[in-house]
Design an enzyme around this catalytic site. Structure first.
Site, PDB file in Angstrom:
ATOM      1  CG  ASP A  18      -0.254  -0.021   2.679  1.00 48.05           C
ATOM      2  OD1 ASP A  18       1.077   0.250   2.697  1.00 48.05           O
ATOM      3  OD2 ASP A  18      -0.964  -0.485   3.527  1.00 48.05           O
ATOM      4  CB  ALA A  19       0.049   4.812   0.054  1.00 47.80           C
TER       5      ALA A  19
END
Length: 140
Positions: A18-19
């Protein structure tokens, strides 16, 4: 009885995260699936061959505990152990761990053998072909 453990290495790619650079939870399911596929391949069971005969395995149930995060570029080991072998299903105990042995994810996966039928027909559970069942029994 001592169960045999199959181990498959996986590296975490940027696309798996994810980020924040942590593995997105659904990607653990992909890691587990890849390890089961490679385990079958190591036993001489090629799923595409059986798919031509309309026989496949579908995941019926998943229990998964995420214990610690995996991060971008980690090298992981995914294990496969047959917990229970039935005539038409297999229950796997699987783990995803770092090389240092830290367990990141534990899962129990139940896969059912199915006849995929022809287009438009319903998929239904069937006993495993003897050729597959015997190989899995010996590998257990």
């Amino acid at each position: 009885m001592n169960k045999l453990t199959f181990k498959w290495p996986i590296r975490v790619y940027y696309e798996d995260t994810d980020a924040g650079g942590i593995v997105y939870y659904a990607n653990y399911l992909k890691f587990l699936e890849r390890a089961r596929t490679e385990w079958l391949r190591s036993l001489g069971i090629e799923q595409d061959t059986w798919l031509m005969h309309r026989i496949g395995f579908v995941v019926r149930q998943v229990q998964m505990d995420l214990l610690q995060p995996a991060r971008f570029n980690d090298e992981l080991i995914v294990t496969v152990v047959v917990e229970r072998l039935g005539k038409a299903s297999v229950v796997f105990a699987q783990q995803v761990m770092r090389e240092d042995g830290a367990i990141l994810c534990q899962a129990q996966i139940k896969a059912a053998c199915v006849n995929l039928g022809e287009s438009g027909e319903s998929v239904k559970a069937v006993p495993m072909p003897v050729e597959i069942f015997e190989v899995l029994k010996r590998a257990n």
